[in-house]
Design a protein around this motif. Structure first.
Motif, PDB file in Angstrom:
ATOM      1  N   PRO A 184     -21.274  17.199 -73.544  1.00  0.00           N
ATOM      2  CA  PRO A 184     -20.541  15.980 -73.897  1.00  0.00           C
ATOM      3  C   PRO A 184     -20.396  15.716 -75.387  1.00  0.00           C
ATOM      4  O   PRO A 184     -19.466  15.027 -75.800  1.00  0.00           O
ATOM      5  CB  PRO A 184     -21.382  14.870 -73.226  1.00  0.00           C
ATOM      6  N   SER A 185     -21.292  16.278 -76.219  1.00  0.00           N
ATOM      7  CA  SER A 185     -21.245  15.962 -77.644  1.00  0.00           C
ATOM      8  C   SER A 185     -20.192  16.760 -78.411  1.00  0.00           C
ATOM      9  O   SER A 185     -19.879  16.433 -79.557  1.00  0.00           O
ATOM     10  CB  SER A 185     -22.614  16.218 -78.283  1.00  0.00           C
ATOM     11  N   VAL A 186     -19.637  17.795 -77.807  1.00  0.00           N
ATOM     12  CA  VAL A 186     -18.656  18.628 -78.515  1.00  0.00           C
ATOM     13  C   VAL A 186     -17.287  17.945 -78.482  1.00  0.00           C
ATOM     14  O   VAL A 186     -16.798  17.596 -77.406  1.00  0.00           O
ATOM     15  CB  VAL A 186     -18.564  20.029 -77.881  1.00  0.00           C
ATOM     16  N   PRO A 187     -16.644  17.755 -79.642  1.00  0.00           N
ATOM     17  CA  PRO A 187     -15.334  17.072 -79.679  1.00  0.00           C
ATOM     18  C   PRO A 187     -14.282  17.808 -78.854  1.00  0.00           C
ATOM     19  O   PRO A 187     -14.250  19.039 -78.804  1.00  0.00           O
ATOM     20  CB  PRO A 187     -14.976  17.076 -81.168  1.00  0.00           C
ATOM     21  N   GLU A 188     -13.402  17.038 -78.246  1.00  0.00           N
ATOM     22  CA  GLU A 188     -12.330  17.595 -77.422  1.00  0.00           C
ATOM     23  C   GLU A 188     -11.437  18.529 -78.230  1.00  0.00           C
ATOM     24  O   GLU A 188     -11.007  19.584 -77.744  1.00  0.00           O
ATOM     25  CB  GLU A 188     -11.499  16.464 -76.819  1.00  0.00           C
ATOM     26  N   ALA A 189     -11.143  18.154 -79.469  1.00  0.00           N
ATOM     27  CA  ALA A 189     -10.256  18.973 -80.306  1.00  0.00           C
ATOM     28  C   ALA A 189     -10.860  20.351 -80.567  1.00  0.00           C
ATOM     29  O   ALA A 189     -10.146  21.359 -80.610  1.00  0.00           O
ATOM     30  CB  ALA A 189      -9.984  18.254 -81.628  1.00  0.00           C
ATOM     31  N   GLU A 190     -12.179  20.411 -80.727  1.00  0.00           N
ATOM     32  CA  GLU A 190     -12.838  21.687 -80.963  1.00  0.00           C
ATOM     33  C   GLU A 190     -12.745  22.584 -79.735  1.00  0.00           C
ATOM     34  O   GLU A 190     -12.451  23.778 -79.843  1.00  0.00           O
ATOM     35  CB  GLU A 190     -14.301  21.460 -81.341  1.00  0.00           C
ATOM     36  N   LEU A 191     -12.963  22.010 -78.562  1.00  0.00           N
ATOM     37  CA  LEU A 191     -12.855  22.798 -77.336  1.00  0.00           C
ATOM     38  C   LEU A 191     -11.425  23.292 -77.132  1.00  0.00           C
ATOM     39  O   LEU A 191     -11.203  24.448 -76.759  1.00  0.00           O
ATOM     40  CB  LEU A 191     -13.297  21.966 -76.135  1.00  0.00           C
ATOM     41  N   ALA A 192     -10.466  22.412 -77.377  1.00  0.00           N
ATOM     42  CA  ALA A 192      -9.062  22.791 -77.201  1.00  0.00           C
ATOM     43  C   ALA A 192      -8.689  23.944 -78.130  1.00  0.00           C
ATOM     44  O   ALA A 192      -7.974  24.874 -77.734  1.00  0.00           O
ATOM     45  CB  ALA A 192      -8.171  21.579 -77.449  1.00  0.00           C
ATOM     46  N   ALA A 193      -9.177  23.893 -79.373  1.00  0.00           N
ATOM     47  CA  ALA A 193      -8.867  24.952 -80.332  1.00  0.00           C
ATOM     48  C   ALA A 193      -9.443  26.288 -79.898  1.00  0.00           C
ATOM     49  O   ALA A 193      -8.886  27.349 -80.215  1.00  0.00           O
ATOM     50  CB  ALA A 193      -9.399  24.567 -81.710  1.00  0.00           C
ATOM     51  N   LEU A 194     -10.532  26.253 -79.140  1.00  0.00           N
ATOM     52  CA  LEU A 194     -11.184  27.480 -78.683  1.00  0.00           C
ATOM     53  C   LEU A 194     -10.713  27.915 -77.297  1.00  0.00           C
ATOM     54  O   LEU A 194     -11.147  28.951 -76.782  1.00  0.00           O
ATOM     55  CB  LEU A 194     -12.701  27.283 -78.662  1.00  0.00           C
ATOM     56  N   GLY A 195      -9.852  27.133 -76.684  1.00  0.00           N
ATOM     57  CA  GLY A 195      -9.343  27.472 -75.366  1.00  0.00           C
ATOM     58  C   GLY A 195     -10.335  27.237 -74.253  1.00  0.00           C
ATOM     59  O   GLY A 195     -10.296  27.917 -73.217  1.00  0.00           O
ATOM     60  N   VAL A 196     -11.235  26.274 -74.433  1.00  0.00           N
ATOM     61  CA  VAL A 196     -12.257  25.966 -73.444  1.00  0.00           C
ATOM     62  C   VAL A 196     -11.992  24.582 -72.862  1.00  0.00           C
ATOM     63  O   VAL A 196     -11.774  23.617 -73.589  1.00  0.00           O
ATOM     64  CB  VAL A 196     -13.662  25.996 -74.080  1.00  0.00           C
ATOM     65  N   GLN A 197     -12.019  24.492 -71.561  1.00  0.00           N
ATOM     66  CA  GLN A 197     -11.802  23.208 -70.880  1.00  0.00           C
ATOM     67  C   GLN A 197     -13.126  22.480 -70.715  1.00  0.00           C
ATOM     68  O   GLN A 197     -14.157  23.085 -70.429  1.00  0.00           O
ATOM     69  CB  GLN A 197     -11.178  23.448 -69.504  1.00  0.00           C
ATOM     70  N   ARG A 198     -13.106  21.170 -70.888  1.00  0.00           N
ATOM     71  CA  ARG A 198     -14.296  20.382 -70.632  1.00  0.00           C
ATOM     72  C   ARG A 198     -14.374  20.065 -69.147  1.00  0.00           C
ATOM     73  O   ARG A 198     -13.419  19.545 -68.561  1.00  0.00           O
ATOM     74  CB  ARG A 198     -14.275  19.075 -71.434  1.00  0.00           C
ATOM     75  N   ALA A 199     -15.498  20.374 -68.520  1.00  0.00           N
ATOM     76  CA  ALA A 199     -15.687  20.009 -67.114  1.00  0.00           C
ATOM     77  C   ALA A 199     -15.805  18.492 -66.994  1.00  0.00           C
ATOM     78  O   ALA A 199     -16.248  17.808 -67.924  1.00  0.00           O
ATOM     79  CB  ALA A 199     -16.939  20.680 -66.564  1.00  0.00           C
ATOM     80  N   ALA A 200     -15.424  17.965 -65.857  1.00  0.00           N
ATOM     81  CA  ALA A 200     -15.486  16.524 -65.648  1.00  0.00           C
ATOM     82  C   ALA A 200     -16.924  16.016 -65.617  1.00  0.00           C
ATOM     83  O   ALA A 200     -17.196  14.854 -65.942  1.00  0.00           O
ATOM     84  CB  ALA A 200     -14.770  16.152 -64.349  1.00  0.00           C
ATOM     85  N   SER A 201     -17.864  16.887 -65.238  1.00  0.00           N
ATOM     86  CA  SER A 201     -19.275  16.529 -65.144  1.00  0.00           C
ATOM     87  C   SER A 201     -20.063  17.819 -64.972  1.00  0.00           C
ATOM     88  O   SER A 201     -19.482  18.896 -64.744  1.00  0.00           O
ATOM     89  CB  SER A 201     -19.531  15.600 -63.951  1.00  0.00           C
TER      90      SER A 201
END
Length: 334
Positions: A184-201
């Motif tokens: 949860p602490s990783v910013p959404e923009a950082e994940l998007a730039a790396l091509g990684v989706q954030r799980a809902a939980s």
């Protein structure tokens, strides 16, 4: 000149600081003394510290604990440069609160740990432990019903997204996997730039992926967070890999799930280490076990040595070393 104690075993010296690293190190530190901690008797350590009064100590896995009352700062001890990972056998939070600088190998070993995660994942998909046991003990061979799987185009979930996960991302992307993470602490923009989706939980991470790799740090909140209910979210035929911290997983629950044989487990870390001889994880053909080998391999311990050398250069130049252990990192370390 900085009075420096180098308190490491001969084995550590050969592997963490092979030539030319040891030569470069000693040229920076003319006022040094090298001590093998295995040669120290009960009272030798305190006497050595009192007589030599080091300002810098380079330490390894066998270096004894520093006394609580050691002089810190000024003309006393300023910096402990630890060649390995955990420092809890070496310093206390009292030392840190008193201003002692302590660093470890930081991210210098992350790529090798990620390599081990990739190895365990592929080993579990190919059912390597099953065949190692069956071929050695029973003379087995595959037949027309044998099932084994590839990593290509799998759905992979990473529980935790620190330095090791980022290195694993780089190694695993060529397989065309679909990556999710729960951190949860990783910013959404950082994940998007790396091509990684954030799980809902975290529950969704276990629900949605065919491979789940455990990389979460051991915080009070995370201790035992992967419980039996979480493990039972893994679908039959899926893979659970742990190269993070053993105590993040409820090990007794993992044994119960593993014994059913529906999920493949590949584990390098455990709640109790060495793994007890009577552990329920031993002897299961769907469980791949390593004895905490995900750290730097024999040939790559020099990476940690080179990292330490650079930190010492920084310290001598008046700059802060990197990978400093603060109170928060100390509290969650094992």
């Amino acid at each position: 000149m900085t009075r420096t104690l180098i308190v490491i075993t001969d084995h550590e010296r050969q592997h963490f600081l092979p030539a030319p690293l040891i030569d470069e190190l000693l040229s920076l530190l003319p006022a040094h003394r090298i001590v093998d901690p295995l040669s120290l008797k009960a009272d030798d350590w305190a006497t050595l510290l009192a007589e030599f009064r080091p300002q810098l100590i380079i330490t390894g896995r066998k270096t004894p604990m520093l006394p609580d009352d050691i002089a810190i700062g000024g003309d006393g001890l300023r910096y402990v440069c630890h060649l390995a990972g955990s420092v809890k056998h070496l310093v206390s939070d009292t030392h840190l609160r008193r201003g002692l600088l302590v660093s470890n190998w930081g991210n210098s070993v992350s790529r090798v740990m990620a390599e081990c995660g990739l190895f365990l994942t592929i080993a579990a998909l190919r059912r390597a432990s099953h065949w190692a046991l069956a071929m050695h003990r029973e003379g087995s061979w595959k037949d027309g019903n044998t099932e084994f799987f590839s990593l290509f185009e799998r759905r992979v979930g990473l529980h935790g997204f620190g330095a090791i996960a980022r290195e694993l991302l780089r190694l695993i992307q060529p397989f065309g996997v679909k990556l999710q993470t729960w951190s949860p602490s990783v910013p959404e923009a950082e994940l998007a730039a790396l091509g990684v989706q954030r799980a809902a939980s975290l529950e969704a991470l276990f629900d949605d992926n065919e491979v789940v790799i455990e990389l979460a740090s051991l915080t009070p909140r995370n201790r035992g967070i992967v419980d039996e209910a979480m493990l039972r979210r893994l679908r039959p035929g899926s893979v659970f890999v742990n190269i993070g911290r053993g105590a993040v997983v409820d090990e007794a629950a993992m044994v119960r799930v593993a014994r059913e044989g529906k999920v493949q487990f590949a584990l390098d870390v455990f709640t109790e280490e060495p793994l007890p001889l009577d552990s329920g994880l031993r002897g299961l053909s769907n469980v791949t076990l390593l004895p905490h080998l995900a750290g730097p391999t024999t040939d790559r311990q020099r990476d940690a040595g080179a990292f330490a050398l650079e930190n010492i250069r920084r310290h001598l130049a008046g700059d802060l070393p990197t990978a400093l252990i603060d109170a928060e990192a100390f509290a969650r370390s094992t």
